[in-house]
Design an enzyme around this catalytic site. Sequence first.
Site, PDB file in Angstrom:
ATOM      1  N   GLU A  23      67.293  87.394  30.961  1.00 46.24           N
ATOM      2  CA  GLU A  23      67.479  86.057  31.528  1.00 46.24           C
ATOM      3  C   GLU A  23      66.695  85.005  30.741  1.00 46.24           C
ATOM      4  OE1 GLU A  23      67.385  84.094  36.044  1.00 46.24           O
ATOM      5  OE2 GLU A  23      66.420  86.018  35.650  1.00 46.24           O
ATOM      6  N   LYS A  44      74.012  80.606  37.041  1.00 45.02           N
ATOM      7  CA  LYS A  44      73.494  81.479  38.097  1.00 45.02           C
ATOM      8  C   LYS A  44      73.892  80.920  39.459  1.00 45.02           C
ATOM      9  CE  LYS A  44      69.280  84.095  39.145  1.00 45.02           C
ATOM     10  NZ  LYS A  44      67.865  84.315  38.755  1.00 45.02           N
ATOM     11  N   CYS A  94      70.000  88.650  37.585  1.00 45.18           N
ATOM     12  CA  CYS A  94      68.727  88.994  38.234  1.00 45.18           C
ATOM     13  C   CYS A  94      68.833  89.067  39.752  1.00 45.18           C
ATOM     14  CB  CYS A  94      67.647  88.006  37.807  1.00 45.18           C
ATOM     15  SG  CYS A  94      65.955  88.628  38.104  1.00 45.18           S
ATOM     16  N   SER A 152      29.350  96.822  35.192  1.00 44.48           N
ATOM     17  CA  SER A 152      28.267  97.036  36.154  1.00 44.48           C
ATOM     18  C   SER A 152      28.011  98.509  36.451  1.00 44.48           C
ATOM     19  CB  SER A 152      28.610  96.318  37.465  1.00 44.48           C
ATOM     20  OG  SER A 152      29.702  96.966  38.100  1.00 44.48           O
TER      21      SER A 152
END
Length: 700
Positions: free
Chosen positions: A45, A114, A175, A356
């Site tokens: 896309e 789309k 999509c 850490s």
Amino acid sequence: MGRKVTLATCSLNQWSLDFEGNLDRILKSVEIAKTQGAKYRLGPELEICGYGCADHFYESDTLLHSFQVLRMLLESPITQDIICDVGMPVMHHNVRYNCRVLFLNRKILLIRPKMLMANHGNYRELRWFSPWNQLRKVEEYFLPRMIQEVTGQETVPFGDCVLSTKDTCIGTEMCAELWNPRSPHIQLGLDGVEIFTNSSASHHELRKADQRVNLVKSATTKSGGIYLYANQRGCDGDRVYYDGCAMVAINGDIVAQGAQFSLNDVEVITATVDLEDVRSYRGELCQPHMESEPKPCHRVKVDFSLSTDDDIYLPAHQPITWLFHTPEEEISLGPACWLWDYLRRSGQAGFLLPLSGGVDSSSTACIVNSMCVLLCQAIEDNNSQVLEDVRRVVGEQSYYPQSPRDLCGHIFTTCYMASENSSSDTCNRAKDLSNQIGSTHININIDIAVKGILGIFSAVTGRWPQFQANGGSQRENLALQNIQARVRMLLAYLFAQLSLWARGKPGGLLVLGSANVDESLTGYFTKYDCSSADINPIGGISKTDLKSFLLYCVEHFQLTALRGILAAPPTAELEPLTDGQVSQTDEADMGMTYSELSVIGRLRKISKCGPFSMFCKLIHMWKDALSPTEVAQKVKHFFRMYSINRHKMTTVTPSYHAESYSPDDNRFDLRPFLYNTRWTWQFRCIDNQVSQMAVNAPKQ
């Protein structure tokens, strides 16, 4: 015979507004597709400009440069004799659309906008694009002059149409349309469209890939057909990672699978499939429905065949079983690929991590280690682009990594920042892990800086704050913890900017964060402390998943130093030690366990629970461990912490999006940051419900 077709789909690592790089990757994918015998090539896309342009879509430059790239694609000899399907923004009648442009031999065949937009979670497509909501309607689109000069066309079809070749019919999904209850492939299939294509920009989340694969399989199980799925790959310059998974399916079976995580910028998947298999499948299952389909698709005819007359000798691809990654593998691979994209495109020379000796910072270190493993494997597999990028990052044109550990020493610096409240155990754990992964390790003592800042405060006010353990107030105690955390952030950035300079090397380092999704949710960190960084690969991952990931690293990477890290209780080490031992633990400070936080986080974001509905769910979920009163206390405590600390999320480090309950502010999680922290009405409802349950409880 003219019944077998070879089709190509791809995953491309496109980058927003990188028009030159995006063009090169598109052309390379077309070239590979043709080499493998494909007559149709599908890309992801908005591949021409990059999916994540966001508000750059408003700029006329983005539209202009997209058409300039399209012109170069049309003119290129590489794109001849193959139908190319590319994605770009197009403005029609002054309305901006997210489109597919299909072309063949210097002619544009059609433009398909789309129709169903992604507009939730990480996506805001309706902010920049309008959906084409005119079912089966096609209009004339007047091409820009620069395109007319190449194609000789003045107008082309624009709208809800399909492409009809001499041997088959091809229809488009984009999509989110696959995920929508009104997916176009249903009506397309019932109107005789045999090949569905889906150009996607679908991001990675833990445990999500199976949903995508199942949707593609389901689309062709119901009505038959061939389904091509293309997807973006890489970070595209944002928090999400697009994870490829290009695939080809036919009649409910996957016949070709691309990689989910890969350092290859261009991956092309081809499959040879038999059109007669679709026709036979539909003849039994779909024919009664197909003949009554009321709205025929507008067909754009093209004098071109995907098949050849001598394809009897061409073997068709057979069904395969999709191989899914475990969540631990996904954490190892997804954030590692995302980090590499960010590093190689940022112009920096490596990473710096305050290590850490706890689970969170160790997880970040292990993801960098995994990145180095992937890079060395790609170089071993002759990926010249990765080797070129590695040499540019380390600043040595002849460098060739001898091992992941060697590479880690060149691009990764870890530092343990000790104070008088730090234990020797955490210091040793950090050192052991850095030795095993090969990072350049530094030990720093921050006491001088902390005392200097407190000295300034004392000179101004005449007061010297004390820890609660030494008779101070809660406010003093918190301030003394925060100053240590903030000094560590300042030192992390100082060493990131100058540590390579001090070693006589060029460049700077990106500071990596290591706050997990649960700590971000509750605000259990100091604002502008060492959780403040340039990017954070674990900011969307829960503590529970991180512990499982570290167990995976013990076995997969032989990082045995992690065993001691996993066995130790999580601690910030900001309060005085008791007899040399840590007295402060994260879970005690937060008032709940990390596993409880994961449940609460999912209820808050995914199930969309406020305080009262969360209480109503948890009294059943936790009934074996907690009474209604105890559940009420947990819920109220969480919402107090969440609302008090919500402002911290406005400045949180950009994090890799990996969880659907991420609290990532102003992108994925849109909520206010100033609350009435007493939640008076909501908490009263909870208290009333607890009282009612006590009255109605059965007598013993």
